[in-house]
Design a protein around this motif. Structure first.
Motif, PDB file in Angstrom:
ATOM      1  N   MET A   1       0.688  -1.121   0.000  1.00 26.69           N
ATOM      2  CA  MET A   1       0.000   0.000   0.000  1.00 26.69           C
ATOM      3  C   MET A   1       0.736   1.199   0.000  1.00 26.69           C
ATOM      4  N   THR A   2       0.608   2.174  -0.223  1.00 19.41           N
ATOM      5  CA  THR A   2       0.595   3.450  -0.241  1.00 19.41           C
ATOM      6  C   THR A   2       1.497   4.300  -0.634  1.00 19.41           C
ATOM      7  N   SER A   3       1.613   5.095   0.195  1.00 22.42           N
ATOM      8  CA  SER A   3       1.879   5.994  -0.726  1.00 22.42           C
ATOM      9  C   SER A   3       3.130   5.891  -1.177  1.00 22.42           C
ATOM     10  N   ARG A   4       2.950   4.672  -2.268  1.00 21.50           N
ATOM     11  CA  ARG A   4       3.613   4.462  -3.096  1.00 21.50           C
ATOM     12  C   ARG A   4       3.564   4.315  -3.318  1.00 21.50           C
ATOM     13  N   LEU A   5       2.454   4.979  -4.773  1.00 16.21           N
ATOM     14  CA  LEU A   5       2.622   4.876  -4.797  1.00 16.21           C
ATOM     15  C   LEU A   5       2.495   3.882  -4.871  1.00 16.21           C
ATOM     16  N   ALA A 209       5.118  -4.581   2.167  1.00 12.98           N
ATOM     17  CA  ALA A 209       3.715  -4.251   2.390  1.00 12.98           C
ATOM     18  C   ALA A 209       3.084  -5.294   3.295  1.00 12.98           C
ATOM     19  N   MET A 210       2.190  -4.846   4.185  1.00 16.77           N
ATOM     20  CA  MET A 210       1.749  -5.695   5.281  1.00 16.77           C
ATOM     21  C   MET A 210       0.222  -5.804   5.342  1.00 16.77           C
ATOM     22  N   GLY A 211      -0.225  -6.967   5.768  1.00 11.36           N
ATOM     23  CA  GLY A 211      -1.622  -7.147   6.107  1.00 11.36           C
ATOM     24  C   GLY A 211      -2.529  -7.414   4.920  1.00 11.36           C
ATOM     25  N   GLN A 212      -3.829  -7.427   5.205  1.00 10.84           N
ATOM     26  CA  GLN A 212      -4.826  -7.790   4.206  1.00 10.84           C
ATOM     27  C   GLN A 212      -4.947  -6.763   3.092  1.00 10.84           C
ATOM     28  N   THR A 213      -4.620  -5.526   3.390  1.00  8.75           N
ATOM     29  CA  THR A 213      -4.661  -4.486   2.363  1.00  8.75           C
ATOM     30  C   THR A 213      -3.270  -3.928   2.081  1.00  8.75           C
ATOM     31  N   GLN A 214      -2.240  -4.675   2.522  1.00 13.29           N
ATOM     32  CA  GLN A 214      -0.857  -4.428   2.144  1.00 13.29           C
ATOM     33  C   GLN A 214      -0.423  -2.980   2.351  1.00 13.29           C
ATOM     34  N   PHE A 215      -0.406  -2.591   3.617  1.00 16.37           N
ATOM     35  CA  PHE A 215       0.058  -1.265   4.004  1.00 16.37           C
ATOM     36  C   PHE A 215       1.571  -1.257   4.144  1.00 16.37           C
ATOM     37  N   MET A 216       2.185  -0.190   3.640  1.00 16.70           N
ATOM     38  CA  MET A 216       3.586   0.013   3.932  1.00 16.70           C
ATOM     39  C   MET A 216       3.724   0.499   5.379  1.00 16.70           C
ATOM     40  N   PRO A 217       4.906   0.308   5.994  1.00 20.18           N
ATOM     41  CA  PRO A 217       5.057   0.677   7.403  1.00 20.18           C
ATOM     42  C   PRO A 217       4.708   2.131   7.724  1.00 20.18           C
ATOM     43  N   ASP A 218       5.070   3.076   6.841  1.00 22.10           N
ATOM     44  CA  ASP A 218       4.756   4.470   7.149  1.00 22.10           C
ATOM     45  C   ASP A 218       3.250   4.688   7.205  1.00 22.10           C
ATOM     46  N   ASN A 219       2.518   4.067   6.295  1.00 22.94           N
ATOM     47  CA  ASN A 219       1.071   4.234   6.303  1.00 22.94           C
ATOM     48  C   ASN A 219       0.419   3.509   7.470  1.00 22.94           C
ATOM     49  N   TYR A 220       1.009   2.405   7.880  1.00 25.36           N
ATOM     50  CA  TYR A 220       0.494   1.738   9.072  1.00 25.36           C
ATOM     51  C   TYR A 220       0.573   2.670  10.279  1.00 25.36           C
ATOM     52  N   LEU A 221       1.711   3.327  10.454  1.00 28.79           N
ATOM     53  CA  LEU A 221       1.879   4.221  11.601  1.00 28.79           C
ATOM     54  C   LEU A 221       0.965   5.439  11.522  1.00 28.79           C
ATOM     55  N   ILE A 235      -4.269  -5.011  10.980  1.00 30.87           N
ATOM     56  CA  ILE A 235      -4.591  -5.126   9.558  1.00 30.87           C
ATOM     57  C   ILE A 235      -4.305  -6.528   9.032  1.00 30.87           C
ATOM     58  N   TRP A 236      -3.705  -7.386   9.829  1.00 34.33           N
ATOM     59  CA  TRP A 236      -3.431  -8.765   9.448  1.00 34.33           C
ATOM     60  C   TRP A 236      -4.651  -9.662   9.731  1.00 34.33           C
ATOM     61  N   GLY A 237      -5.255  -9.511  10.886  1.00 31.28           N
ATOM     62  CA  GLY A 237      -6.306 -10.437  11.304  1.00 31.28           C
ATOM     63  C   GLY A 237      -7.714  -9.896  11.291  1.00 31.28           C
ATOM     64  N   SER A 238      -7.896  -8.587  11.213  1.00 34.28           N
ATOM     65  CA  SER A 238      -9.221  -7.977  11.278  1.00 34.28           C
ATOM     66  C   SER A 238      -9.619  -7.419   9.915  1.00 34.28           C
ATOM     67  N   ASP A 239     -10.666  -7.977   9.320  1.00 32.53           N
ATOM     68  CA  ASP A 239     -11.168  -7.453   8.045  1.00 32.53           C
ATOM     69  C   ASP A 239     -11.562  -5.987   8.190  1.00 32.53           C
ATOM     70  N   GLN A 240     -12.229  -5.658   9.286  1.00 31.96           N
ATOM     71  CA  GLN A 240     -12.697  -4.288   9.474  1.00 31.96           C
ATOM     72  C   GLN A 240     -11.535  -3.307   9.597  1.00 31.96           C
TER      73      GLN A 240
END
Length: 429
Positions: A1-5, A209-221, A235-240
Motif C-alpha cells: 500500500m501506499t503511498s507508493r505509490l 507491504a503488510m496485512g490484508q490491504t498491504q500497508f507500507m510501514p509508514d502508512n500503518y503508523l 490489519i493482518w487479522g481484522s477485516d474491518q
C-alpha cells in the motif's frame, strides 16, 4: 500500500510504490564490524539462494552507515533487529520484474477481473453490513475497498510471509530506491521497537507491504485504524481494521465522494495523441476535440468540472479512458497504471457496470532485457527515460512519446516489441 505509490504481485506484492528513482550504487566495501546475536525473525528468513561473502560485506557496510545516519537514540535497538541479516535475492528479483510494469495492461487486468473474484467480492460485500459504516465515514465506495482487498491479498488469504525488516533492508542495500526503502525501514523498526507488533509477526510482501490491504510501514503508523473497536490496529487479522485503514488512506489522499474513478471514451480520427497521459483538462475541453463517452454513460456536473486525463494503457489500439481525480487517488495506493485500472474496473464489475467496450490487444510480456534496451536506446537518441533501471514507468513512456512525435509516429507512449526493435536498431544498442 501506499503511498507508493508499484504491484507488485502478484497478489501479496502489490505494495504502494514510490516514484522511480535513479539507480544508486552500493557503497564501497569495508571490513564489517562484528554483529550481536540477532533477534528471532520470521521463520522464512533463510533465502532460497545464499548471499556471497562480497554481498554480505557490502550489506554490512550499508547497515552500519544506515545506523550511523538514521539510528540516533534508537541505534542500539535497531542494530539488534538488523544483526545477522543478509540480502534476500528473492526480493531483488521481484523488484525487477513487477507485473504491473512488465506485463501488458490488458493481460494484467484480464487476470484481475475473473468471474470468481468478481462474485466473491459481491458475496463479501453482501455478508458484511459493517462496510456501509466505513463507506459512509470515509466516502470511499465499498466496491473500491473490496477490489483492493481482492487484488492485494485475495481477500486476506495471501498476505505474504517475508520478513518485512529484511525485505526493506535488502531493497535499501540494493539501491534502486534507497531513500524510499530506508525511510520505510525506519518505520518498520519503529513498529517493532515501540511494541506495536512483534518482529516474528511483522511479515508481508517482498516489498514490505503488510496485512490484508498491504500497508507500507509508514502508512500503518499514520493511517491504520481500529475499526472493530478491540483497542488494537490489526490489519493482518481484522477485516474491518484492514478495510477501514485502506479507506482512511484513500480519503486522506483526496478521494472525491460520489465521483467515479474513470470512464471509457472513444477518440476521433486524427486525435492529438501527444495530449494523452499528461494534459489535465475539464470534459468540455476533451469534448471539443471529438472525444466521446463510450457505452451511453454520462458525467455528473461535478465530474465534468474536474480536470481529467486521457489514458491509453495499451496504446492507440486499445481502450481509452477519461481518468478522473479518483484514478490518481488509487495510484497513491500503488503508482502502477495497470494496478489502478484493475482496481477501478474490478470495482465497476462488482457494482454491475459493463466492462470495456473496446477489446484489449494481445500483448506479450516484455523482458527486463528489453526494457533496459529500450531505455538505453532512448537515452542514446537524446530522449531521457529518467534513469536506466529496467522498469517501464512514467519516465520511460514520456521519453518514448517524445521519440514517437519526433519521428512522425502516433505519440501514444505504448511499449511493444516492434517499437523496441526500431529504437534498438536506430540507436545501435
Amino acid at each position: 500500500m501506499t503511498s507508493r505509490l508499484v504491484l507488485c504481485l502478484i497478489v501479496a506484492a502489490c505494495a504502494p510504490m514510490a516514484p522511480d528513482l535513479p539507480p544508486v550504487q552500493p557503497q564501497p566495501t569495508q571490513t564489517p564490524t562484528p554483529s550481536p546475536t540477532p533477534p528471532s525473525p520470521p521463520s522464512n528468513q533463510t533465502a532460497t539462494d545464499v548471499a556471497t561473502p562480497q554481498e554480505v560485506m557490502e550489506f554490512n557496510v550499508w547497515r552500519d552507515s544506515f545506523l550511523a545516519r538514521r539510528g540516533g537514540a534508537n541505534r542500539a535497538a535497531w542494530a539488534q533487529e538488523l544483526a545477522g541479516l543478509t540480502p534476500d535475492h528473492r526480493v531483488i528479483d521481484r523488484d525487477r520484474s513487477q507485473p504491473e510494469f512488465s506485463r501488458g495492461a490488458g493481460d494484467y487486468i484480464t487476470r484481475a477481473l475473473t468471474a470468481d473474484r468478481i462474485q466473491t467480492g459481491r458475496d463479501r460485500i453482501g455478508a458484511a453490513p459493517w462496510m456501509n459504516r466505513i463507506q459512509d465515514q470515509y466516502g470511499v465506495p465499498k466496491s473500491i475497498l473490496v477490489a483492493i482487498w481482492a487484488q492485494e491479498s485475495a481477500f486476506g488469504r495471501i498476505q505474504g510471509d517475508f520478513d518485512v525488516v529484511r525485505s526493506l533492508a535488502t531493497l535499501a542495500w540494493e539501491g534502486r530506491r534507497r531513500e524510499w526503502a530506508e525511510g520505510q525501514l525506519v518505520n518498520a523498526l519503529t513498529i517493532v521497537t515501540e511494541g506495536r507488533r512483534d518482529r516474528s509477526r511483522l511479515t508481508g510482501s517482498w516489498a514490505g507491504a503488510m496485512g490484508q490491504t498491504q500497508f507500507m510501514p509508514d502508512n500503518y503508523l499514520r493511517l491504520a485504524r481500529d475499526a472493530d473497536g478491540d483497542g488494537r490496529v490489526d490489519i493482518w487479522g481484522s477485516d474491518q481494521d484492514a478495510l477501514a485503514s485502506a479507506a482512511n488512506l484513500l480519503a486522506t489522499a483526496g478521494w472525491r465522494r460520489n465521483q467515479r474513478w474513470a470512464l471509457e471514451v472513444t477518440l476521433p480520427s486524427g486525435f492529438d495523441y501527444s495530449l494523452t497521459d499528461s494534459a489535465q483538462q475539464p470534459w468540455s475541453f476533451w469534448r471539443s476535440r471529438g472525444v466521446e463517452l463510450a457505452g451511453g454513460v454520462a458525467l455528473s456536473d461535478a465530474e465534468a468540472a474536474e480536470n481529467a486525463t486521457i489514458l491509453l494503457p495499451s496504446g492507440a489500439g486499445g481502450p481509452a479512458f477519461l481518468a478522473l481525480p479518483n484514478h490518481y487517488v488509487i495510484r497513491r495506493y500503488n503508482n502502477a497504471l495497470s494496478y489502478a485500472l484493475a482496481i477501478g474496473l474490478l470495482a465497476d464489475a462488482m457494482d454491475g457496470r459493463a466492462g470495456v467496450a473496446r477489446a484489449w490487444p494481445n500483448e506479450p510480456p516484455l523482458s527486463r532485457d528489453q526494457a533496459f534496451a529500450l531505455q538505453r536506446g532512448l537515452q542514446a537518441l537524446g530522449f531521457d527515460p529518467n534513469g536506466i533501471d529496467g522498469v517501464i514507468g512514467s519516465g520511460t513512456r514520456r521519453a518514448l512519446r517524445q521519440y514517437q512525435a519526433a519521428r512522425g509516429l502516433i505519440a501514444d507512449g505504448y511499449v511493444n516489441e516492434a517499437i523496441i526493435n526500431r529504437i534498438r536498431s536506430e540507436a545501435g544498442v
